[in-house]
Every structure is written in C-alpha cells, then in structure tokens.
Design an enzyme around this catalytic site. Structure first.
Site, mmCIF file in Angstrom:
data_model
loop_
_atom_site.group_PDB
_atom_site.id
_atom_site.type_symbol
_atom_site.label_atom_id
_atom_site.label_comp_id
_atom_site.label_asym_id
_atom_site.label_seq_id
_atom_site.Cartn_x
_atom_site.Cartn_y
_atom_site.Cartn_z
ATOM 1 N N GLN A 174 0.831 -1.205 0.000
ATOM 2 C CA GLN A 174 0.000 0.000 0.000
ATOM 3 C C GLN A 174 0.865 1.253 0.000
ATOM 4 O O GLN A 174 0.597 2.204 -0.725
ATOM 5 C CB GLN A 174 -0.930 -0.007 1.221
ATOM 6 C CG GLN A 174 -1.974 -1.114 1.131
ATOM 7 C CD GLN A 174 -2.828 -1.232 2.376
ATOM 8 O OE1 GLN A 174 -2.631 -0.521 3.346
ATOM 9 N NE2 GLN A 174 -3.782 -2.150 2.340
ATOM 10 N N ASP A 320 -1.954 -11.643 4.579
ATOM 11 C CA ASP A 320 -3.390 -11.628 4.889
ATOM 12 C C ASP A 320 -3.917 -13.009 5.309
ATOM 13 O O ASP A 320 -5.078 -13.137 5.686
ATOM 14 C CB ASP A 320 -4.180 -11.134 3.672
ATOM 15 C CG ASP A 320 -3.949 -9.647 3.420
ATOM 16 O OD1 ASP A 320 -3.564 -8.923 4.367
ATOM 17 O OD2 ASP A 320 -4.136 -9.211 2.272
ATOM 18 N N ARG A 351 -4.399 -8.589 14.622
ATOM 19 C CA ARG A 351 -4.749 -9.987 14.313
ATOM 20 C C ARG A 351 -4.018 -10.990 15.199
ATOM 21 O O ARG A 351 -4.506 -12.102 15.391
ATOM 22 C CB ARG A 351 -4.503 -10.281 12.825
ATOM 23 C CG ARG A 351 -5.525 -9.593 11.965
ATOM 24 C CD ARG A 351 -5.413 -9.913 10.498
ATOM 25 N NE ARG A 351 -6.558 -9.349 9.803
ATOM 26 C CZ ARG A 351 -6.597 -9.058 8.503
ATOM 27 N NH1 ARG A 351 -5.540 -9.302 7.746
ATOM 28 N NH2 ARG A 351 -7.679 -8.546 7.964
HETATM 29 C C1 S3P Z 1 -2.728 -4.687 0.092
HETATM 30 C C2 S3P Z 1 -1.541 -4.711 0.771
HETATM 31 C C3 S3P Z 1 -1.381 -5.335 2.091
HETATM 32 C C4 S3P Z 1 -2.534 -6.259 2.425
HETATM 33 C C5 S3P Z 1 -3.867 -5.658 2.096
HETATM 34 C C6 S3P Z 1 -3.947 -5.323 0.613
HETATM 35 C C7 S3P Z 1 -2.789 -4.027 -1.226
HETATM 36 O O1 S3P Z 1 -1.324 -4.315 3.085
HETATM 37 O O2 S3P Z 1 -2.493 -6.619 3.783
HETATM 38 O O3 S3P Z 1 -4.924 -6.545 2.408
HETATM 39 O O4 S3P Z 1 -3.762 -4.234 -1.973
HETATM 40 O O5 S3P Z 1 -1.848 -3.293 -1.552
HETATM 41 P P1 S3P Z 1 0.062 -3.585 3.505
HETATM 42 O O6 S3P Z 1 0.500 -2.727 2.397
HETATM 43 O O7 S3P Z 1 -0.315 -2.777 4.721
HETATM 44 O O8 S3P Z 1 1.004 -4.706 3.826
#
Ligand code: S3P
Length: 443
Positions: A174, A320, A351
């Site tokens: 993200q 996840d 979690r």
């Molecule tokens: C995601 C990145 C992950 C993941 C989330 C979706 C994405 O989060 O846990 O469900 O679509 O880029 P992080 O970037 O916080 O690791």
C-alpha cells in the site's frame, strides 16, 4: 462498514465436497478502478469484487466525476477522465474499512488541483497513516491527519510534487503504491525500494495501462507526466478468499474441494508453502494466465498437519492469511511458531491479539509475541469468540467451528461483506454448518 450487528455460529461439519469459484481479487479490483478512472478512454473490468471495500473505491471516483457503469454483477465499465480530469468531491471521500483504498487514494489525491478529505470506519480510523504521509510529504504533498497520524486525512491540492528515491521501512504494497501514484503527478523520477518484495499489481498494471515504468523484484522507477491508456482488466479469483477453503478442506476429514481460477501471483501464495510444509495435500491443475495474471485450479483434500516454524521470508507473501494459518496451527500436531509478522498488529484489527484470544477461548494454548505467536496444536473446544469486526478473523473462526467439539459462536461478523460478501452461501454450499444471527433473528 456494516451497521447491523451480525454474529455467526459455526458447528462441526461432515466432509466438505464442492467445486467453487471465490470472488475477484480485492487488491486488483481497487487498482483496476483507480487506473481505469485516470485513463483516457473506456475500460471494462470483469471479475470485479462486489465487496464493500472495492465498491467504496468505485464510489469515490464516481464522487469525483467518473462515470462508472455496472452492466452486470462483477462487471464495471469505467469512462476514464484522464490523469487531470477528476473533479473536486462534494463531500469527504469515505473509504469504509479499506486501508488499500485510503492509502492509495492519499497518494493519488496529493497530486490533484483540489483539496480533499479521506474518512473511514471505526477500524480504518485507528490505522496508521504516517507511513504514507511521511514519504508523500517528502514529495511535496501537504496532508493533515489526526494526532498519531490517524484518519481523517486532509489533503491539500495544488502542491508541486517532485519525485523521490524512497526505501520503505516496512514491506507494504500500500505504501509503495501510494508513492508510485503520487509519482504520476510528480516532476522527475520516483523510485521505491522495498525491504522485501510485496504484491506487484500497481507497477504491473501501470505498465499494462501504458505508463512507462521500470521495475524488478522489490523496486520500481517511473517519471511523471505521461498518460494512462484505457484497457480491459480481467480480475482473477482472490487467493486470500480461497485461503479459507484451502484450510477448511485440509482440516475437515474426508473433504475434497476444487477451487477454480485462483490468482497465483507468487507474492500472494505464501500460505501454500506454509500449508505444504505442514503436510497439506493441495494440488495445482490447469495453470494458465488470465488477463496477464497467473491462475490455477486448486484441489485440496483433507490431510493431517504438523506444526512448523513459518519461514520469515514468506511472511510478506502470506500477510493476509495468518488468521487462517492460526486455525490450521491450532489443530496441527505440535507447535507452530510465527515471527517477523508485527504488521499483523496494524491490520483491520490486531490480528495476533484477536486470534490468540479467540483460540485460547477455544482451549488452544497460544503465546503472543510482539511480532508473532507460538501456537500449540490441540483439540478445539466449543465456545465463544470475538472477531473484533475483522473479516478475516471472522472467516477463520468459522473454520475453527468446523473441527471443534461443539458450536463456536463468533461475534461481530458483518465486515465479512468488505471482502467476501458471498462467503456464507459458498461456505454452506461446501458443507459448512454456519448460521447467522442478525440482532435476535437466526437464519
Ligand atoms: C494490500 C496490501 C497489504 C494487504 C492488504 C492489501 C494491497 O497491506 O495486507 O490486504 O492491496 O496493496 P500492507 O500494504 O499494509 O502490507
């Protein structure tokens, strides 16, 4: 962001036997709507996840003037407005429960000519945003937050962004994506480097939408000032949703499930390695490509499991899937150790805490550590647990109920609709004994 309180009761089940297709990938669905909205021309998205999270993202772009049609379930036709065509939203943009929605939008909105505000539900309002605010500020963005870097985010428009060379302190797709999205609007070169490679959809989809970008495992470089070209996106089934059925099929004696067209991006399939190392029987069939993504049909049969030390190198590839892994570990023979997974504490819930507390309530010995847990496999008893409004914890506890000595009552499950609205129907179709209670009404 579901208002009505929903509780579930999951009870011991007969062997699970079914063929199913789980809904579209959440990460790809969010990004497909974003890139299609900013592209020149009309893009058709098929296999779109009809979850609350991804619908919130589509609504956000509609609020900013993008015409998005839904000709059928899981289909969207997006009339892109071009990189500079978004309009000022008439109200705060509500990202619901979606960290992906909020963090990626923060990057994208930092480059606009108008001010905007991002809000979210109770869970999202507790999640750390400094991880995107800081690098975006280095690019010249001006983003205000609540104390502690929490949402709502107030994003000032009309800033002159410039590219940066940023090494992420934590492995986060993200954060990486937020910086790359701001980089589309920045002067000069934006480069991101990750401590460990994470899901690579943003950089690969940018290339598919025609943006010049260079990338490899764990890094990407782009320059601002190009255009995105409309393209059709076929979204594969979400491995993270398939994961619940992979674990359920493994745990319930006599089970055999066939899951169709599951996304097999290697940055997502760490759970397969963990479960295989524990003794699971999961076979890939018909491996192929769907819209540029690797997919396969997965056949899972019951197998007894034993505990493992989860290799730290695969933690990001299964970030996840830990709630489901906790349940697998709870009935595995021996001890499972999880390390290097502190990120689990800042997901839709903490979690590690939620799964440890829930499994303890069901008679399993679990020790929490700051960045993981030690789970001693045993027998799962009947009991009551709280999912803390976390979709993945709720679905994981539903699996625990299948192999418990009696019913497991799971509190606060409404948010399953954020990522997997059809879960109950699909689970029942496989043979889950799953009842839901809305207020006082059981269905
Ligand atoms: C995601 C990145 C992950 C993941 C989330 C979706 C994405 O989060 O846990 O469900 O679509 O880029 P992080 O970037 O916080 O690791």
């Amino acid at each position: 962001m579901s208002d009505a309180r929903v509780d579930w009761t999951s009870s011991p089940a007969a062997p699970l036997r079914a063929e199913l297709r789980v809904p579209g990938d959440k990460s790809i669905s969010h990004r497909a709507v974003m890139f299609a909205s900013l592209a020149d021309g009309v893009s058709r998205i098929t296999g779109f996840l009809e979850g609350e999270d991804t619908r919130a993202t589509a609504r956000a772009f509609m609020q900013m003037g993008v015409h998005i049609e839904a000709p059928g379930p899981s289909e969207r036709v997006v009339h892109g407005v071009g990189l500079h065509g978004l309009r000022v939203p008439n109200a705060p943009v509500d990202c619901g429960n979606a960290g992906t929605g909020m963090r990626l939008l923060a990057g994208l909105l930092a480059g606009q000519q108008f001010d905007s505000t991002l809000i979210g539900d109770e869970s999202l309002s507790r999640r750390p945003m400094r991880r995107v605010i800081e690098p975006l500020a280095q690019m010249g963005a001006n983003i205000g937050s609540q104390p502690g870097g929490l949402p709502p985010l107030h994003i000032a428009g009309r800033q002159d962004l410039h590219g940066i060379d940023y090494t992420l302190p934590v492995a986060s797709a993200q954060v990486k994506s937020a910086i790359l999205l701001a980089g589309l609007y920045a002067n000069g070169e934006t480069r991101v480097t990750e401590p460990h490679p994470t899901r690579d959809y943003t950089k690969r989809m940018l290339a598919t939408f025609g943006w010049p970008i260079e990338f490899g495992a764990g890094w990407a470089t782009l320059t601002g000032g190009h255009r995105l070209r409309a393209t059709d996106v076929q979204v594969p089934a979400d491995f993270s949703s398939a994961a619940f059925f992979l674990v359920a099929g493994t745990l319930v004696p006599g089970s055999e499930l066939l899951l169709h067209a599951v996304g097999m991006n290697p940055r997502r399939t760490g759970l397969l390695h963990a479960l295989s190392a524990m003794g699971a029987d999961i076979r890939l069939a018909n491996a192929r490509e769907l819209g540029g993504e690797a997919v396969a049909d997965l056949v899972v049969r019951h197998a007894p499991l034993h505990g493992i030390d989860v290799p730290v190198e695969i933690v990001a590839d299964m970030i996840d899937e830990f709630p489901a892994l906790f349940v697998a570990a709870a009935i595995a023979n021996g001890t499972t150790r999880i390390r290097g997974a502190a990120e689990l504490r800042v997901k839709e819930s903490d979690r590690i805490a939620v799964m440890a507390k829930g499994l303890r309530a069901l008679g399993i010995a679990v020790e929490e550590t700051t960045d993981g847990a030690v789970i001693h496999g045993g027998r799962i008893e009947a009991g009551q647990v709280d999912s803390a409004g976390d979709h993945r914890c709720a679905m994981s506890f539903a699996i625990a109920g299948l192999v418990a000595r009696g019913p497991v009552r799971i509190g606060d499950c409404a948010n399953v609709a954020t990522s997997f609205p059809d879960f109950i129907a699909l689970a029942r179709g496989c043979g889950f004994e799953l009842n839901t209670t809305h207020g006082n009404v059981t269905v």
